[in-house]
Design an enzyme around this catalytic site. Structure first.
Site, PDB file in Angstrom:
ATOM      1  N   LYS A   1      52.033   2.525  62.453  1.00 62.04           N
ATOM      2  CA  LYS A   1      53.185   1.375  62.831  1.00 62.04           C
ATOM      3  C   LYS A   1      54.221   2.178  63.666  1.00 62.04           C
ATOM      4  CE  LYS A   1      51.465   0.619  58.257  1.00 62.04           C
ATOM      5  NZ  LYS A   1      50.309   0.451  58.694  1.00 62.04           N
TER       6      LYS A   1
ATOM      7  N   LYS B   1      54.934   4.006  51.594  1.00 63.62           N
ATOM      8  CA  LYS B   1      54.105   5.414  51.414  1.00 63.62           C
ATOM      9  C   LYS B   1      55.266   6.648  51.643  1.00 63.62           C
ATOM     10  CE  LYS B   1      51.672   2.311  54.022  1.00 63.62           C
ATOM     11  NZ  LYS B   1      50.976   1.672  52.976  1.00 63.62           N
TER      12      LYS B   1
ATOM     13  N   ASP C   1      61.560  18.221  45.926  1.00 60.21           N
ATOM     14  CA  ASP C   1      63.047  18.911  45.540  1.00 60.21           C
ATOM     15  C   ASP C   1      63.981  18.103  46.271  1.00 60.21           C
ATOM     16  OD1 ASP C   1      61.638  20.859  44.186  1.00 60.21           O
ATOM     17  OD2 ASP C   1      61.360  22.146  45.764  1.00 60.21           O
TER      18      ASP C   1
END
Length: 486
Positions: free
Chosen positions: A229, A406, A411
């Protein structure tokens, strides 16, 4: 003369030997694949004779992969001058980038440079969208202000309210002299009405379909879909993430309800990385092979200070680049790993990395939607979640609507957002693109949103998971066997 009933009595044995022969063909064709995948297909052939082989031809063969790799490989030299320069610069011991934190991840940057020719830039400004309304408002505004070019690529593109509005805006810009190019996938765009694009084409826009259907709305090539996309405007603004074009992404589909996704808008030199990816796909679909017709120049002024690499993978790449990037990110984690994905079907490499991080004391959290769009995927995902929970990780089932984002963050500095799900299909069968981001502010914004999502989720504890009934266990077991093709 053999009577008809004699032929019928012989037919099962003939089919048996034919099926055995086809199983050996699958084993031979899969000699360079994962043994688990080949074994799975052999099992399917045993359980569903003949029909299983037809399914293999639709879902398991890779003759297109070999052909496409050869075609794409001829174009890849174009980026080598940039990536070779950066690789040599780093090898000489010089510092690449403006942020000292980035130097801690030189091995990750090198991995992406060497495997995917993903050059690093650190002059980027990033805006993050968590809802379709704000993402499309920004996109439509940028389209309206475009001056020279608009390049758009989506997996799903529909002729509904948002799709029609987007097409109308593109028509207006093409009529004004702005060059418009549109690429959509043959399966994802199968419900896009052909006549809706007629005016756009008549005005001079270039419209291409990636792996077009031979029969409308019916495509036998279920693998190797272009799941990316991407949008590039005036070579200055880029969009990359999880949103497609459809009303459900605005939360207007009653079956899905609220749609939770993640997408970013980029200004800076990383836009060139997005554009190069678009050009390769567009040139392949349009049968053009030379991306050098496009020219790029470094922005005259710095847009921001975020570091970015654009990582791509698919049947046309030598390595599973996005998977390898994620593996490297997870294994480098010292404090936390956060994953949000609609489908959690990792291969053994990623699964072991996640469990190892968790056992090592890293705070691992994984979130999937509670209400899936594909039940088999949910059952398979739950099976894998059970494993990581047992290793000490936390798992959450998002229950505010459908979660499609997604996202992986590690960290307080590394993040990746894009089109790739945490599943085998995204790692090896689909064309995907992700932005790898080196920025503590972006990381913190993503983590803050994750904490908000936790408030709308149900935690799947080990106690809850182990108390599931036998029917769910059977569904999980069966779905997990199908993991390589889900």
């Amino acid at each position: 003369m053999i009577k008809i009933f004699d032929f019928i009595s012989l037919k099962p044995s003939i089919l048996l030997f034919l099926n055995i022969g086809l199983v050996f063909i699958i084993i031979f064709l899969g000699r360079h694949k994962s043994p688990k995948s080949t074994l799975m297909w052999a099992m399917v052939m045993t359980l569903i004779p003949i029909v299983g082989f037809i399914l293999y031809l639709l879902l398991g063969q890779d003759y297109k992969k070999r052909k496409m790799f050869k075609l794409k490989e001829e174009e890849d030299y174009f980026l080598s001058s940039i990536t070779n320069y950066q690789a040599n610069f780093m090898e000489s011991g010089k510092f690449l980038g403006n942020n000292e934190k980035t130097k801690e991840y030189y091995d990750l940057i090198r991995l992406n440079l060497n495997s995917d020719e993903s050059f690093y830039t650190d002059d980027n400004k990033i805006d993050i969208f968590f809802q379709g309304k704000t993402k499309f408002e920004s996109l439509l505004n940028d389209i309206d202000n475009a001056e020279s070019s608009i390049d758009i690529q989506y997996y799903i593109f529909k002729s509904d309210l948002i799709g029609s509005e987007l097409i109308r805006r593109l028509e207006n810009k093409q009529a004004q002299g702005v060059k418009v190019r549109l690429l959509y996938d043959g399966v994802g765009g199968r419900f896009l009405k052909k006549h809706d694009l007629d005016k756009l084409k008549e005005l001079g826009a270039d419209v291409e379909i990636f792996f077009p259907n031979l029969i409308r709305r019916f495509n036998l090539r279920l693998n190797y879909r272009n799941h990316r996309k991407l949008v590039i405007i005036d070579n200055k603004i880029g969009y990359i993430g999880g949103f497609n074009v459809g009303d459900e992404y605005l939360g207007l589909d009653k079956n899905f309800g609220f749609w939770r996704d993640t997408h970013i808008r980029v200004e800076g030199s990383a836009v060139a990385g997005i554009k190069f990816r678009f050009l390769k796909d567009f040139n392949y679909a349009s049968k053009k092979t030379d991306p050098r017709a496009e020219s790029f120049s470094r922005p005259s002024k710095t847009a921001g200070n975020s570091g970015i690499q654009i990582i791509t993978s698919g049947p046309d790449t030598k390595y599973e680049n996005i998977k390898n990037m994620m593996f490297k990110m997870i294994t480098s984690a010292k404090d936390r790993v956060v994953i949000q994905t609609p489908y959690f079907i990792p291969d053994d490499t990623i699964l072991d990395a996640i469990k190892t991080a968790s056992v090592s004391g890293v705070d691992v959290s994984i979130m999937i939607p509670k209400n899936p769009d594909h039940p088999f995927v949910l059952w398979a995902s739950l099976s894998y979640l059970g494993e990581v929970i047992a290793s000490g990780a936390k798992a959450y089932l998002y229950d505010e609507g459908f979660m499609h984002c997604k996202m992986l963050l590690v960290d307080e500095y590394l993040s990746t957002i894009g089109s790739a799900n945490m599943d085998i299909r995204s790692f090896s069968l689909n064309f995907e693109s992700n932005a790898l981001i080196f920025d503590d502010d972006v990381n913190q914004k993503l983590y803050n949103q994750f904490l908000e999502d936790v408030k709308n989720s149900e935690e799947l504890t080990l106690e809850k998971y182990e108390s599931r009934n036998k029917l769910v266990k059977i569904k999980e077991s069966f779905s997990r066997l199908l993991s390589p093709i889900l």
